[in-house]
Scaffold this motif. Structure first.
Motif, mmCIF file in Angstrom:
data_model
loop_
_atom_site.group_PDB
_atom_site.id
_atom_site.type_symbol
_atom_site.label_atom_id
_atom_site.label_comp_id
_atom_site.label_asym_id
_atom_site.label_seq_id
_atom_site.Cartn_x
_atom_site.Cartn_y
_atom_site.Cartn_z
ATOM 1 N N GLY A 289 0.835 -1.192 0.000
ATOM 2 C CA GLY A 289 0.000 0.000 0.000
ATOM 3 C C GLY A 289 0.872 1.245 0.000
ATOM 4 N N ALA A 290 0.310 2.360 0.445
ATOM 5 C CA ALA A 290 1.066 3.602 0.522
ATOM 6 C C ALA A 290 1.900 3.643 1.795
ATOM 7 N N VAL A 291 3.093 4.189 1.690
ATOM 8 C CA VAL A 291 3.919 4.464 2.857
ATOM 9 C C VAL A 291 3.903 5.970 3.064
ATOM 10 N N GLN A 292 3.089 6.410 3.999
ATOM 11 C CA GLN A 292 2.962 7.837 4.276
ATOM 12 C C GLN A 292 4.038 8.247 5.278
ATOM 13 N N ILE A 293 4.732 9.323 4.980
ATOM 14 C CA ILE A 293 5.796 9.797 5.871
ATOM 15 C C ILE A 293 5.397 11.159 6.425
ATOM 16 N N VAL A 294 5.316 11.233 7.742
ATOM 17 C CA VAL A 294 4.941 12.457 8.434
ATOM 18 C C VAL A 294 6.168 12.947 9.210
ATOM 19 N N ASP A 295 6.671 14.118 8.866
ATOM 20 C CA ASP A 295 7.825 14.682 9.557
ATOM 21 C C ASP A 295 7.410 15.261 10.901
ATOM 22 N N VAL A 296 8.164 14.894 11.952
ATOM 23 C CA VAL A 296 7.909 15.418 13.296
ATOM 24 C C VAL A 296 9.229 15.885 13.892
ATOM 25 N N PRO A 297 9.207 16.844 14.829
ATOM 26 C CA PRO A 297 10.453 17.324 15.438
ATOM 27 C C PRO A 297 11.057 16.283 16.370
ATOM 28 N N GLY A 298 12.347 16.471 16.665
ATOM 29 C CA GLY A 298 13.039 15.554 17.558
ATOM 30 C C GLY A 298 13.908 14.573 16.801
ATOM 31 N N ASP A 299 14.682 13.788 17.547
ATOM 32 C CA ASP A 299 15.483 12.738 16.933
ATOM 33 C C ASP A 299 14.901 11.375 17.304
ATOM 34 N N HIS A 300 15.641 10.321 16.988
ATOM 35 C CA HIS A 300 15.133 8.968 17.184
ATOM 36 C C HIS A 300 14.756 8.692 18.634
ATOM 37 N N LEU A 301 15.443 9.334 19.571
ATOM 38 C CA LEU A 301 15.204 9.079 20.988
ATOM 39 C C LEU A 301 14.287 10.091 21.645
ATOM 40 N N THR A 302 14.044 11.235 21.010
ATOM 41 C CA THR A 302 13.303 12.312 21.683
ATOM 42 C C THR A 302 11.960 12.642 21.054
ATOM 43 N N LEU A 303 11.596 12.017 19.951
ATOM 44 C CA LEU A 303 10.345 12.413 19.302
ATOM 45 C C LEU A 303 9.117 12.134 20.163
ATOM 46 N N LEU A 304 9.228 11.223 21.154
ATOM 47 C CA LEU A 304 8.115 10.952 22.058
ATOM 48 C C LEU A 304 8.283 11.642 23.409
ATOM 49 N N GLN A 305 9.253 12.542 23.498
ATOM 50 C CA GLN A 305 9.446 13.314 24.717
ATOM 51 C C GLN A 305 8.958 14.742 24.499
ATOM 52 N N GLU A 306 8.675 15.427 25.620
ATOM 53 C CA GLU A 306 8.285 16.827 25.531
ATOM 54 C C GLU A 306 9.463 17.673 25.029
ATOM 55 N N PRO A 307 9.209 18.674 24.196
ATOM 56 C CA PRO A 307 7.904 19.080 23.656
ATOM 57 C C PRO A 307 7.568 18.417 22.324
ATOM 58 N N HIS A 308 8.484 17.565 21.805
ATOM 59 C CA HIS A 308 8.289 17.020 20.459
ATOM 60 C C HIS A 308 7.060 16.124 20.350
ATOM 61 N N VAL A 309 6.686 15.481 21.463
ATOM 62 C CA VAL A 309 5.554 14.555 21.435
ATOM 63 C C VAL A 309 4.248 15.261 21.062
ATOM 64 N N ILE A 310 4.200 16.566 21.218
ATOM 65 C CA ILE A 310 2.981 17.310 20.874
ATOM 66 C C ILE A 310 2.611 17.069 19.414
ATOM 67 N N ALA A 311 3.604 17.076 18.525
ATOM 68 C CA ALA A 311 3.327 16.882 17.098
ATOM 69 C C ALA A 311 2.789 15.478 16.831
ATOM 70 N N VAL A 312 3.355 14.464 17.491
ATOM 71 C CA VAL A 312 2.867 13.092 17.317
ATOM 72 C C VAL A 312 1.441 12.971 17.840
ATOM 73 N N ALA A 313 1.179 13.565 19.004
ATOM 74 C CA ALA A 313 -0.162 13.498 19.590
ATOM 75 C C ALA A 313 -1.189 14.187 18.697
#
Length: 313
Positions: A240-264
């Motif tokens: 199927g399609a592989v959708q790529i969504v750019d979010v701030p942070g690096d591999h270890l910090t994208l789920l930490q504050e404040p970067h997690v806001i974009a994922v949420a």
């Protein structure tokens, strides 16, 4: 279902946030110590959004190392005991992406609806094209000019942490080789090493559905061609399609504050979109209510433009 009841019915299902009636998010396999990777996301999504983890790695007997396929089958069995019907929203950190992909394939083959397979900076099984040393040096110079001494401190701390982890990895391998007892703090490092071994052994069967990859945009270590043409390594494993969504942070910090806001925000929008199209379906009774989204939640061209889908296969 009460917290204690969840584990008795489906042992690999771990409650992270149990309140709310929206379709649940299931974090797959790699959860962090105490589900630490997903707790900032749960807080940002709020009490209306249930989140559960799926992990059996620490429950395995010593010396037992199941394959990615075995983990996926176990998680699907427990998932369907806990939530017999879709939609299933799967979310995976890093190497957990391979297990999530295999789970999605098994669920679809069983006739279930997989509403989303989300990968949090997870690289697919294709060989990585690494950025050249010259390009990495150029990026460091640019960041140094922008960040000054703060960037230098950040890199020193990161280097110290990498050296510490490397030393712990060598010590862990020695303990495993000589049969010495493992210390408590070694458990998650051992799990990480086992996940790398499992990923190298895994040969995925193609998944016919779509995948969403949340791509961390800091400290990128792969080439633009690997990003765009190989779809971060998922092109050959996803039809199927592989959708790529750019979010701030690096591999270890994208789920930490404040970067997690974009994922949420992205997860909330995608679940809102599913509800708008299908209704807020109860997981067990099948009762459907069809709420209307207000203007602030409506689908927008601006949000769609931030998502890179790539050509369907």
């Amino acid at each position: 279902m009460r917290r204690g009841d969840v584990r008795s019915v489906a042992p690999s299902v771990i409650p992270i946030q149990t309140t709310g009636t929206r379709p649940a998010i299931f974090g797959v396999h790699v959860l962090g110590a105490g589900c630490s990777y997903y707790r900032p996301l749960a807080q940002r999504l709020g009490p209306a959004q249930p989140i559960y983890g799926l992990s059996a790695q620490f429950a395995m007997p010593p010396g037992r190392k199941p394959s990615v396929e075995e983990y996926a089958r176990l998680y699907v069995e427990d998932l369907r005991r806990f939530q017999p019907r879709g939609p299933y929203f799967l979310l995976a950190v890093s190497l957990g992406g391979l297990t999530a992909l295999e789970m999605a394939r098994l669920l679809v083959d069983a006739g279930e609806e997989v509403a989303m397979v989300g990968m949090l900076d997870a690289i697919g099984p294709m060989p990585i094209e690494w950025v050249s040393p010259v390009e990495r040096a150029r990026r460091h110079v640019e960041k140094l000019a922008l960040g000054g001494t703060g960037y230098v401190r950040e890199k020193i701390v990161a280097r110290v942490e990498r050296e510490r982890d490397a030393m712990r990895s060598r010590m862990l391998r020695w303990r495993r080789a000589v049969g010495a007892p493992l210390q408590d703090e070694d458990a998650h490092l051992q799990a990480a090493l086992e996940n790398i071994e499992l990923a190298l052994e895994f040969k995925p069967k193609p998944y016919e559905g779509d995948v969403v990859v949340f791509r961390a945009t800091e400290d990128v270590y792969y080439t633009p061609r690997f990003h765009h043409e190989a779809r971060l390594g998922w092109r050959e494993a996803v039809f199927g399609a592989v959708q790529i969504v750019d979010v701030p942070g690096d591999h270890l910090t994208l789920l930490q504050e404040p970067h997690v806001i974009a994922v949420a925000d992205e997860m909330r929008w995608r679940i809102d979109t599913w509800i708008a199209q299908h209704g807020d379906r109860d997981r067990r009774s099948g009762v459907i209510a069809r709420p209307l989204l207000d203007s602030g939640q409506a689908l927008s061209e601006e949000r769609l433009s931030r998502v890179s889908s790539g050509p369907p296969r």
